[in-house]
Design a protein around this motif. Sequence first.
Motif, mmCIF file in Angstrom:
data_model
loop_
_atom_site.group_PDB
_atom_site.id
_atom_site.type_symbol
_atom_site.label_atom_id
_atom_site.label_comp_id
_atom_site.label_asym_id
_atom_site.label_seq_id
_atom_site.Cartn_x
_atom_site.Cartn_y
_atom_site.Cartn_z
ATOM 1 N N ALA A 294 -14.511 74.595 -20.283
ATOM 2 C CA ALA A 294 -14.263 73.276 -20.868
ATOM 3 C C ALA A 294 -13.019 73.248 -21.749
ATOM 4 N N LEU A 295 -12.583 74.418 -22.225
ATOM 5 C CA LEU A 295 -11.411 74.479 -23.102
ATOM 6 C C LEU A 295 -10.123 74.582 -22.293
ATOM 7 N N PRO A 296 -9.041 74.030 -22.800
ATOM 8 C CA PRO A 296 -7.734 74.229 -22.155
ATOM 9 C C PRO A 296 -7.196 75.612 -22.494
ATOM 10 N N PRO A 297 -6.237 76.118 -21.756
ATOM 11 C CA PRO A 297 -5.594 77.370 -22.146
ATOM 12 C C PRO A 297 -5.084 77.275 -23.585
ATOM 13 N N GLY A 298 -5.387 78.284 -24.387
ATOM 14 C CA GLY A 298 -5.021 78.267 -25.799
ATOM 15 C C GLY A 298 -6.064 77.598 -26.673
ATOM 16 N N GLY A 299 -7.112 77.013 -26.059
ATOM 17 C CA GLY A 299 -8.171 76.362 -26.823
ATOM 18 C C GLY A 299 -8.991 77.371 -27.607
ATOM 19 N N ARG A 300 -9.534 76.912 -28.733
ATOM 20 C CA ARG A 300 -10.216 77.823 -29.660
ATOM 21 C C ARG A 300 -11.728 77.610 -29.642
ATOM 22 N N LEU A 301 -12.463 78.717 -29.841
ATOM 23 C CA LEU A 301 -13.911 78.679 -29.992
ATOM 24 C C LEU A 301 -14.264 79.219 -31.370
ATOM 25 N N ILE A 302 -15.192 78.528 -32.042
ATOM 26 C CA ILE A 302 -15.688 78.954 -33.350
ATOM 27 C C ILE A 302 -17.187 79.188 -33.220
ATOM 28 N N VAL A 303 -17.632 80.397 -33.524
ATOM 29 C CA VAL A 303 -19.061 80.731 -33.539
ATOM 30 C C VAL A 303 -19.430 81.048 -34.981
ATOM 31 N N SER A 304 -20.463 80.387 -35.488
ATOM 32 C CA SER A 304 -20.897 80.623 -36.858
ATOM 33 C C SER A 304 -22.412 80.648 -36.910
ATOM 34 N N GLU A 305 -22.969 81.760 -37.357
ATOM 35 C CA GLU A 305 -24.423 81.898 -37.454
ATOM 36 C C GLU A 305 -24.758 83.202 -38.177
ATOM 37 N N PRO A 306 -26.017 83.392 -38.580
ATOM 38 C CA PRO A 306 -26.420 84.688 -39.148
ATOM 39 C C PRO A 306 -26.311 85.771 -38.081
#
Length: 371
Positions: A294-306
């Motif tokens: 779903a992200l374009p090239p260079g797109g960022r993912l943020i994962v935040s959890e314990p």
Amino acid sequence: MSAEAHDLPGWRGSWLNRLIARPGFQSWASKFPLTRSRARADGAALFDVVQGFVQSQVLMALVELDLFRRLRAGPQSAEMLGRACDVPEDRMQVLLQAGAALGLLKRKRDRFSLARKGAALMGVPGLEAMIRHHKAFYEDLRDPVALLRKPDETKLSQFWPYVFGGDVDAGDAAIYSDLMAQSQRLVAEDTLRAVSLKGVQHLLDIGGGTGAFLEAAGHANRAMAMTLFDLPPVVPDAQARFDAAGMADRVSIVPGSFREDALPEGADAISLIRVLYDHSDDTVRALLAKVHDALPPGGRLIVSEPMGGGARPDKAGDVYFAFYTMAMQTGRARSADEIGALLTEAGFADVRSPAPARAYVTRVLTAVRPT
């Protein structure tokens, strides 16, 4: 005597552990001048572990009887509070004394008042609600060996039916959404300390509930468009939140299930806030593959959890959240390295793990879809 004996190499650590495990040695070590301070400190620490469940139940009683709020108005006696709570005075005295021993209350003569920690507990969003819902968790921990042997059903899994997907009752969704929204403020605060949204044009928050994280993210980047994606029964309150925050024209709310539906398009950054640890490895792999596509090239993912500590075991991740997710019967508290490996497997690059502000609140990983 020494909690660090297991760190010693080879035969030496094994020999020392066998020596320390002897009752006679412990008795001697508690008296010998060169070892008694360590032996007594280890003994006190072990007793703190032994009595931990009792401490949590004292806290539960203080919250359920609403004693922190009652004492916010000023000091009161056990007699006064017992009458107000329909608890015998002598037993209320025991509870208040225990609260003072835990540093949550203060005692002066025959009256009790809020201590700094007790006042701080009231100031943490969602903490009292989280403590109240622990009744289901404690039911499952009543027989921890049975829990480890994987029972067919747990109390906590009945409390959180949404994690299994499919239809969710509106009442269950409301309980979940309210609890998550309250505690999400702290998670959002620490996530946005670790990650800058500068340059992000459009953020998609998957599993975003009523939009608590997106509201905080929208304040951090006021030019950014946003999309919230979550199960249909979970999102009705999100519109009211964004209306009140003056963000309605910046946010699209898309109901759906990431298991069954395509993800909304157009975002150059995607956030997964307290999502992965609710689900199995297979579900996480499938979700990360969808996010990558779903992200374009260079797109960022943020994962935040314990997260667990991996090679360096962590109290919050490897004790509380590990057993919590076990009782939920789905998901687990993974280490940052384990999540990083899943991200790499899904095709992400430049995986980073900033130092957490408060690991017991959340840890953050970021990754990029390669150009």
